[in-house]
Scaffold this motif. Sequence first.
Motif, short mmCIF file in Angstrom:
data_model
loop_
_atom_site.label_atom_id
_atom_site.label_comp_id
_atom_site.label_asym_id
_atom_site.label_seq_id
_atom_site.Cartn_x
_atom_site.Cartn_y
_atom_site.Cartn_z
N ASN A 31 10.62 -20.03 -27.64
CA ASN A 31 12.21 -19.95 -28.99
C ASN A 31 12.08 -19.42 -29.78
N ALA A 32 13.16 -17.88 -29.60
CA ALA A 32 12.67 -16.94 -30.37
C ALA A 32 13.83 -17.09 -31.76
N ASP A 33 14.58 -18.50 -32.51
CA ASP A 33 16.00 -18.49 -32.65
C ASP A 33 15.22 -18.02 -33.68
N ASN A 34 14.26 -17.73 -34.97
CA ASN A 34 14.00 -17.97 -35.92
C ASN A 34 13.64 -16.79 -36.87
N TRP A 35 12.90 -16.15 -35.73
CA TRP A 35 12.31 -14.64 -35.58
C TRP A 35 13.73 -13.57 -35.88
N SER A 36 14.53 -14.37 -34.34
CA SER A 36 15.82 -12.77 -34.58
C SER A 36 16.49 -13.27 -35.37
N LYS A 37 17.24 -14.56 -36.48
CA LYS A 37 17.65 -14.82 -37.13
C LYS A 37 17.45 -13.73 -38.24
N ALA A 38 16.16 -13.89 -39.01
CA ALA A 38 15.25 -13.46 -39.98
C ALA A 38 15.22 -11.72 -39.48
N LYS A 39 15.43 -11.49 -38.50
CA LYS A 39 15.51 -10.13 -37.73
C LYS A 39 16.30 -9.08 -37.63
N ILE A 40 17.47 -10.49 -37.45
CA ILE A 40 19.08 -9.62 -37.61
C ILE A 40 20.19 -8.96 -39.92
N LYS A 41 18.97 -10.12 -39.46
CA LYS A 41 19.15 -10.53 -41.24
C LYS A 41 18.59 -9.21 -42.00
N GLU A 42 17.42 -9.11 -41.33
CA GLU A 42 16.66 -7.86 -42.32
C GLU A 42 17.01 -6.57 -41.51
N LEU A 43 17.64 -6.52 -40.29
CA LEU A 43 18.65 -5.41 -40.15
C LEU A 43 19.22 -5.04 -40.42
N PHE A 44 20.24 -5.86 -41.33
CA PHE A 44 21.96 -5.49 -41.38
C PHE A 44 21.98 -5.34 -42.48
N VAL A 45 21.74 -6.72 -43.08
CA VAL A 45 21.68 -6.85 -45.14
C VAL A 45 21.62 -5.80 -45.72
N ASP A 46 22.49 -5.31 -46.46
CA ASP A 46 22.23 -3.95 -47.28
C ASP A 46 22.23 -2.55 -46.88
N MET A 47 23.24 -2.51 -45.57
CA MET A 47 22.71 -1.58 -44.68
C MET A 47 23.98 -0.54 -45.03
N ILE A 48 23.63 0.23 -45.52
CA ILE A 48 24.58 1.91 -45.83
C ILE A 48 24.97 2.62 -44.64
N VAL A 49 26.92 2.96 -43.97
CA VAL A 49 27.20 3.62 -43.18
C VAL A 49 28.21 4.04 -44.29
N GLU A 50 27.49 5.78 -43.98
CA GLU A 50 28.22 6.67 -45.16
C GLU A 50 28.87 7.53 -44.05
N ASP A 51 29.55 8.48 -44.65
CA ASP A 51 30.07 9.87 -44.37
C ASP A 51 30.21 10.54 -45.15
N LYS A 52 30.87 12.26 -44.90
CA LYS A 52 31.34 12.61 -46.45
C LYS A 52 32.94 12.67 -46.83
N ASN A 53 33.51 11.75 -46.44
CA ASN A 53 34.79 10.57 -46.06
C ASN A 53 34.43 9.06 -47.49
N ALA A 54 33.29 9.23 -46.85
CA ALA A 54 33.26 6.66 -46.78
C ALA A 54 31.85 6.51 -47.17
N MET A 55 31.73 5.52 -48.15
CA MET A 55 30.72 4.70 -47.67
C MET A 55 30.84 2.90 -48.10
#
Length: 145
Positions: A31-55
């Motif tokens: 079972n890799a549920d707990n590891w996967s949930k933690a990894k998904i949160k680590e990858l996405f939370v506080d992720m910044i997506v930006e270009d010259k027009n938006a952030m």
Amino acid sequence: MAKWGEGDPRWIVEERPDATNVNNWHWTEKNADNWSKAKIKELFVDMIVEDKNAMVVIEEVEKCDGEARVNNRKGKVICFYEWELALKWKGHLNGNENEVKGKIEIPNFSEEHEDMKDVDIDVSVSTKGTESTVLKEFMRKGAGA
């Protein structure tokens, strides 16, 4: 069916008093549920997506339902996962301080998708205004896609 002594030499479980799964020859599943949930949160939370027009910043993983399993058969690692994700985001257009909030929903994120273009992603906004429309399209088709 092989007769006693004529089977595959790697299959030695019957000969072992402890019945150890030598070299992961037989099917195992973890079972890799707990590891996967933690990894998904680590990858996405506080992720910044930006270009010259938006952030845009992903604030939190609001929903992470599903499962992940790691299987091993005949020494081969096989991963299965299927997640339903919801991510909250906030952002603004550069030069404009009006904050826009929204949500990204991924109803079926799984190993079956070989190309990320096949994954259904729904982007919505909870703020009204022209900035909202621009940021929604930015997340759907721009740098956020």
